[in-house]
Design a protein around this motif. Structure first.
Motif, PDB file in Angstrom:
ATOM      1  N   ILE A  28       0.863  -1.182   0.000  1.00  0.00           N
ATOM      2  CA  ILE A  28       0.000   0.000   0.000  1.00  0.00           C
ATOM      3  C   ILE A  28       0.899   1.231   0.000  1.00  0.00           C
ATOM      4  CG2 ILE A  28      -1.917  -1.167   1.204  1.00  0.00           C
ATOM      5  CD1 ILE A  28      -0.625   1.116   3.456  1.00  0.00           C
ATOM      6  N   LYS A  29       0.322   2.358  -0.356  1.00  0.00           N
ATOM      7  CA  LYS A  29       1.080   3.603  -0.288  1.00  0.00           C
ATOM      8  C   LYS A  29       0.340   4.577   0.619  1.00  0.00           C
ATOM      9  CE  LYS A  29       2.990   5.253  -4.188  1.00  0.00           C
ATOM     10  NZ  LYS A  29       2.986   5.666  -5.622  1.00  0.00           N
ATOM     11  N   TYR A  30       1.075   5.234   1.487  1.00  0.00           N
ATOM     12  CA  TYR A  30       0.559   6.415   2.178  1.00  0.00           C
ATOM     13  C   TYR A  30       1.304   7.588   1.561  1.00  0.00           C
ATOM     14  CZ  TYR A  30      -2.261   4.335   5.916  1.00  0.00           C
ATOM     15  OH  TYR A  30      -3.244   3.702   6.637  1.00  0.00           O
ATOM     16  N   GLY A  31       0.602   8.428   0.839  1.00  0.00           N
ATOM     17  CA  GLY A  31       1.285   9.467   0.060  1.00  0.00           C
ATOM     18  C   GLY A  31       2.133   8.776  -0.995  1.00  0.00           C
ATOM     19  N   ASP A  32       3.418   9.116  -1.032  1.00  0.00           N
ATOM     20  CA  ASP A  32       4.306   8.518  -2.041  1.00  0.00           C
ATOM     21  C   ASP A  32       5.113   7.354  -1.474  1.00  0.00           C
ATOM     22  OD1 ASP A  32       3.507  10.313  -3.970  1.00  0.00           O
ATOM     23  OD2 ASP A  32       4.997  11.812  -3.341  1.00  0.00           O
ATOM     24  N   VAL A  33       4.908   7.036  -0.221  1.00  0.00           N
ATOM     25  CA  VAL A  33       5.761   6.026   0.423  1.00  0.00           C
ATOM     26  C   VAL A  33       5.121   4.650   0.310  1.00  0.00           C
ATOM     27  CG1 VAL A  33       6.968   5.393   2.546  1.00  0.00           C
ATOM     28  CG2 VAL A  33       6.539   7.808   2.036  1.00  0.00           C
ATOM     29  N   LYS A  34       5.884   3.702  -0.205  1.00  0.00           N
ATOM     30  CA  LYS A  34       5.428   2.329  -0.395  1.00  0.00           C
ATOM     31  C   LYS A  34       5.626   1.530   0.886  1.00  0.00           C
ATOM     32  CE  LYS A  34       6.341  -0.251  -4.495  1.00  0.00           C
ATOM     33  NZ  LYS A  34       7.234  -0.540  -5.644  1.00  0.00           N
ATOM     34  N   HIS A  35       4.611   0.768   1.256  1.00  0.00           N
ATOM     35  CA  HIS A  35       4.711  -0.075   2.451  1.00  0.00           C
ATOM     36  C   HIS A  35       4.372  -1.509   2.045  1.00  0.00           C
ATOM     37  CE1 HIS A  35       5.020   3.446   5.139  1.00  0.00           C
ATOM     38  NE2 HIS A  35       4.135   4.005   4.335  1.00  0.00           N
ATOM     39  N   GLY A  36       5.389  -2.355   1.974  1.00  0.00           N
ATOM     40  CA  GLY A  36       5.231  -3.727   1.498  1.00  0.00           C
ATOM     41  C   GLY A  36       4.936  -4.712   2.614  1.00  0.00           C
ATOM     42  N   PRO A  37       5.054  -6.012   2.295  1.00  0.00           N
ATOM     43  CA  PRO A  37       4.754  -7.052   3.285  1.00  0.00           C
ATOM     44  C   PRO A  37       5.548  -6.853   4.576  1.00  0.00           C
ATOM     45  CG  PRO A  37       5.040  -8.026   1.121  1.00  0.00           C
ATOM     46  CD  PRO A  37       5.404  -6.570   0.988  1.00  0.00           C
ATOM     47  N   GLY A  38       4.879  -7.048   5.700  1.00  0.00           N
ATOM     48  CA  GLY A  38       5.519  -6.869   7.008  1.00  0.00           C
ATOM     49  C   GLY A  38       5.295  -5.487   7.582  1.00  0.00           C
TER      50      GLY A  38
END
Ligand SMILES: [Fe+2]
Length: 314
Positions: A72-82
């Motif tokens: 998922i992204k919050y703003g431009d920051v990608k947040h992957g598994p974990g």
């Protein structure tokens, strides 16, 4: 009423439903894992369809959010598994998106899921309690540091710890061929979801990937074993103490009485004082010295609904 005992449950055996609560955008699907029918607090497996988008906004209750697959992204920051977030009530998060879709877990504590568009925090939000970490990439496994401890081979990463209640959220793993021969019960509720792998318990059999339980206090669980190992996320609602024993036939009522007897021996003065203040039928609730505001109601000086935290309105 608290949430009922749900165990064993496997989310792979049920279909996703469309999230239709106000505020949430199209393309969010959920499987309900457990729910408190009175407060609406719940735990869900959530799938965001590719292209899902949510504007900046906040929830009126605490949300714990874990990314299993995709990002998922919050703003431009990608947040992957974990990726794990503890988002306190009223804290406004940046625009969220799932460009290629994502599978997540969402824990709405203390009240039903809510989303309100807002690029500002609620007046009573506690932003300093926001947690954002990638638990796979940026945390190390540690031994369980509570005593009496689980057998070697069960390791944890502590994601959230509440200093007031000692409730905590943690990743845990069992190494391949893990086993533990005793039976456990706790004074807290315990919840877990199997991200990967399976484990066996004497009472509930083998729980595979997608397995889940919400277990109220004082329910026997164990012995335990895991042939290939597991990775899971767990939570408690207060302090976890392992009451270990070897009698599979005790009832929750007997376990409750045994736990109370232990407290009498550990803290005799405290035990007798609480009993003398209230007696059996009228437990005494001591004044909450350290967390003023827990039991009184603020006058509303704004037109926003109140936030809920710990089951009370802030
Ligand atoms: Fe347990």
């Amino acid at each position: 009423m608290a949430r009922p005992h749900i165990e064993p449950f496997v989310d792979r055996s049920v279909k996703f439903k469309k999230m239709t609560l106000p505020g949430f955008k199209k393309g969010m699907q959920y499987k309900m894992l457990s729910i408190d029918d009175d407060s609406g607090a719940c735990t869900m497996t959530v799938r965001f369809e590719p292209g899902y988008k949510l504007p900046p906004g906040m929830s009126y209750t605490e949300l714990e959010f874990f990314v299993q697959t995709g990002y998922i992204k919050y703003g431009d920051v990608k947040h992957g598994p974990g990726s794990y977030f503890r988002i306190p009530p009223g804290v406004s998060m940046p625009a969220m998106s799932a460009p290629r879709g994502a599978l997540c877990l969402m824990f709405y504590n203390f009240a039903e899921p809510s989303f309100e568009e807002s690029d500002e925090d609620h007046a009573r939000a506690e932003r300093h309690r926001l947690i954002s970490v990638n638990a796979y990439d940026n945390m190390s496994w540690t031994s369980t540091n509570f005593f009496p401890a689980t057998a070697p081979g069960c390791l944890v990463k502590i994601l959230k710890y509440e200093e007031r209640s000692n409730a905590f959220t943690f990743l845990y793993c069992m190494t391949p061929n893990f086993w533990q021969d005793n039976i456990s019960y706790h004074d807290c509720c315990e919840e877990a979801y199997h991200i990967w792998g399976d484990s066996w318990m004497m009472q509930f059999g083998t729980l595979p990937t997608g397995g889940y339980f919400w277990r109220p206090p004082y329910i026997n669980h164990g012995a335990f074993a895991s042939k290939l190992g597991i990775l899971a996320i767990g939570r408690t609602d207060s302090q976890l103490y392992n009451h270990f024993h070897f009698n599979p036939w005790t009832t929750p009522e007997e376990n409750h009485a045994r736990a109370a007897s232990r407290i009498l021996h550990w803290k005799p003065e405290m035990y007798r004082w609480i009993e003398a203040q209230g007696g059996h039928n009228h437990p005494h609730t001591p004044h909450d010295f350290e967390y003023d505001g827990g039991h009184h109601h603020h006058d509303d000086d704004d037109d926003q609904p109140n936030l809920t935290l710990g089951g009370v309105e802030l």
